[in-house]
Design a protein around this motif. Structure first.
Motif, PDB file in Angstrom:
ATOM      1  N   SER A 208     130.559 -61.453 -84.235  1.00  0.00           N
ATOM      2  CA  SER A 208     130.476 -59.988 -84.212  1.00  0.00           C
ATOM      3  C   SER A 208     129.080 -59.493 -84.610  1.00  0.00           C
ATOM      4  CB  SER A 208     131.535 -59.390 -85.147  1.00  0.00           C
ATOM      5  OG  SER A 208     131.314 -59.792 -86.476  1.00  0.00           O
TER       6      SER A 208
ATOM      7  N   ARG B  89     126.804 -57.106 -82.404  1.00  0.00           N
ATOM      8  CA  ARG B  89     126.306 -55.829 -82.933  1.00  0.00           C
ATOM      9  C   ARG B  89     124.807 -55.682 -82.687  1.00  0.00           C
ATOM     10  NH1 ARG B  89     128.647 -52.539 -86.899  1.00  0.00           N
ATOM     11  NH2 ARG B  89     130.750 -53.130 -87.488  1.00  0.00           N
TER      12      ARG B  89
ATOM     13  N   PHE C  59     129.542 -68.000 -90.647  1.00  0.00           N
ATOM     14  CA  PHE C  59     129.515 -66.530 -90.553  1.00  0.00           C
ATOM     15  C   PHE C  59     130.732 -65.918 -91.243  1.00  0.00           C
ATOM     16  CE2 PHE C  59     130.334 -62.462 -88.435  1.00  0.00           C
ATOM     17  CZ  PHE C  59     129.134 -61.822 -88.708  1.00  0.00           C
TER      18      PHE C  59
ATOM     19  N   SER D 176     142.699 -61.980 -87.550  1.00  0.00           N
ATOM     20  CA  SER D 176     142.411 -62.946 -86.480  1.00  0.00           C
ATOM     21  C   SER D 176     140.914 -63.104 -86.243  1.00  0.00           C
ATOM     22  CB  SER D 176     143.065 -62.479 -85.179  1.00  0.00           C
ATOM     23  OG  SER D 176     142.509 -61.229 -84.797  1.00  0.00           O
ATOM     24  N   GLY D 177     140.076 -62.297 -86.918  1.00  0.00           N
ATOM     25  CA  GLY D 177     138.634 -62.369 -86.695  1.00  0.00           C
ATOM     26  C   GLY D 177     137.986 -63.491 -87.485  1.00  0.00           C
ATOM     27  N   ALA D 178     136.658 -63.590 -87.370  1.00  0.00           N
ATOM     28  CA  ALA D 178     135.922 -64.658 -88.062  1.00  0.00           C
ATOM     29  C   ALA D 178     136.105 -64.543 -89.571  1.00  0.00           C
ATOM     30  CB  ALA D 178     134.436 -64.577 -87.700  1.00  0.00           C
ATOM     31  N   VAL D 179     135.960 -63.331 -90.109  1.00  0.00           N
ATOM     32  CA  VAL D 179     136.069 -63.149 -91.551  1.00  0.00           C
ATOM     33  C   VAL D 179     137.536 -63.259 -91.981  1.00  0.00           C
ATOM     34  CG1 VAL D 179     135.613 -61.594 -93.485  1.00  0.00           C
ATOM     35  CG2 VAL D 179     134.026 -61.651 -91.552  1.00  0.00           C
TER      36      VAL D 179
ATOM     37  N   ARG E 269     147.713 -58.593 -84.349  1.00  0.00           N
ATOM     38  CA  ARG E 269     148.679 -58.438 -83.247  1.00  0.00           C
ATOM     39  C   ARG E 269     149.754 -59.515 -83.345  1.00  0.00           C
ATOM     40  NH1 ARG E 269     146.171 -55.552 -78.978  1.00  0.00           N
ATOM     41  NH2 ARG E 269     143.983 -55.217 -79.535  1.00  0.00           N
TER      42      ARG E 269
ATOM     43  N   TYR F 142     149.903 -54.646 -86.404  1.00  0.00           N
ATOM     44  CA  TYR F 142     149.347 -53.303 -86.610  1.00  0.00           C
ATOM     45  C   TYR F 142     149.585 -52.387 -85.414  1.00  0.00           C
ATOM     46  CZ  TYR F 142     145.184 -54.468 -83.758  1.00  0.00           C
ATOM     47  OH  TYR F 142     144.333 -54.824 -82.734  1.00  0.00           O
TER      48      TYR F 142
ATOM     49  N   CYS G  61     138.771 -56.044 -92.842  1.00  0.00           N
ATOM     50  CA  CYS G  61     137.656 -56.556 -92.029  1.00  0.00           C
ATOM     51  C   CYS G  61     137.403 -55.659 -90.825  1.00  0.00           C
ATOM     52  CB  CYS G  61     137.972 -57.969 -91.541  1.00  0.00           C
ATOM     53  SG  CYS G  61     138.447 -59.099 -92.841  1.00  0.00           S
TER      54      CYS G  61
END
Ligand SMILES: NC(=O)c1ccc[n+]([C@@H]2O[C@H](COP(=O)([O-])OP(=O)(O)OC[C@H]3O[C@@H](n4cnc5c(N)ncnc54)[C@H](OP(=O)(O)O)[C@@H]3O)[C@@H](O)[C@H]2O)c1
Length: 272
Positions: A83, A87, A179, A205-208, A228, A246, A264
């Motif tokens: 991400s 960005r 990351f 579900s993201g990297a963080v 999800r 969510y 996050c």
């Protein structure tokens, strides 16, 4: 997400006679020219000549990095696109930070045109004064804001983070760790979670978020993943004790209390 770097065949020497100019479009749409001598090798790199969608990226030839004192060159086997890279490429800075971001990174495009904060690869060349590493060492490199890892090779300078790649991990697995992993670890350590704490992880579900689930599990605490429904099985394998979808559930509006919330996404608003 880790991706494998292309062209594993290594450096290619330029034609033996004369000089060759390597060109790419820079952020002001002028041609930037590198004149390189016949003895200089070159590598492929993805460059971001101006801010924009993924289509602005170009695969070009650039001169190979040459290590100076205290520096080394790592031939990358894998890098990541996360991400943060997205960005920077898209010039998407937090609200109110647009001008500061452009001043820091470049006004119309990133001054460091080769993006990529993290890389995994093999030490290929050492500059004078490097004692800690040998050619052939398998390492994980974190360049951070200096970037440069979306290329076949990266120059590692004093101050860059370099660690030995864990033998148990493949190249892509290893490079996907820093990351999200460093960020999750930093904030969770700062939060000083008790062993039985219950933590809501939004954007699980993201990297963080996916790294956070694993850290929380390692700390002996309990995580509730907000994601999800289709990610449910996967986040449970990463340690989530519970999953909230969510798209169907208002997880922030109810009376339920949590010992910690790791948001996050910036999507939730909570009372403390
Ligand atoms: N040092 C730093 O400053 C630093 C370092 C790392 C990350 N960050 C920041 O931290 C944030 C997260 O980074 P990341 O790399 O983990 O991002 P990411 O990989 O893009 O993950 C974000 C996740 O949030 C999910 N999501 C989107 N809307 C949501 C919602 N309303 N509720 C719950 N989940 C939602 C997305 O999944 P779906 O859309 O599929 O549901 C996606 O998996 C970003 O803003 C990033 O810039 C900052």
């Amino acid at each position: 997400m880790g991706i494998m770097a292309g062209n594993p065949s290594g450096a290619r020497h330029l034609p033996p006679r004369g000089k060759v100019s390597l060109r790419y479009e820079n952020r002001k749409s002028r041609l930037r020219t590198y004149a390189v001598s016949r003895n200089v090798t070159r590598m492929e790199a993805w460059i971001c000549p101006r801010y924009g969608p993924p289509e602005v990226l170009r695969l070009v030839d650039v001169p190979d990095p040459v290590p100076g004192r205290g520096e080394m060159v790592v031939r990358l086997r894998a890098t990541s696109v996360h991400s943060g890279d997205s960005r920077v490429r898209g010039c998407r800075f937090p609200a109110g930070m647009g001008s500061a971001g452009r001043l820091a990174l470049g006004w119309n495009g990133p001054r460091q045109a080769v993006l990529g904060t993290d890389g995994a690869g093999v030490v290929e060349a050492l500059g004078p004064g490097v004692e800690a590493w040998r050619t052939g060492d398998e390492v994980l490199v974190v360049k951070g804001a200096a970037m440069g890892c979306h290329a076949e090779r990266v120059l590692v300078k004093r101050g860059d983070v370099v660690v030995r790649k864990p033998e148990s991990l493949g190249w892509a697995e290893a490079v996907s760790l820093p990351f999200g992993g460093q960020t999750a670890r930093y904030f969770l350590t700062k939060a000083g979670l008790a062993r039985d704490a219950e933590v809501l992880v939004i954007g699980a579900s993201g990297a963080v978020g996916s790294a956070a689930l694993q850290w929380i599990s390692l700390l002996g605490a309990r995580s509730i993943a907000v994601t999800r429904a289709s990610n449910g099985e996967w986040v449970r394998r990463l340690g989530a004790a519970e999953v909230i979808d969510y798209t169907t559930t208002d997880y922030a509006g109810g009376a339920r209390r949590f010992d910690g919330v790791m948001d996050c996404t910036g999507a939730g608003t909570f009372r403390t």
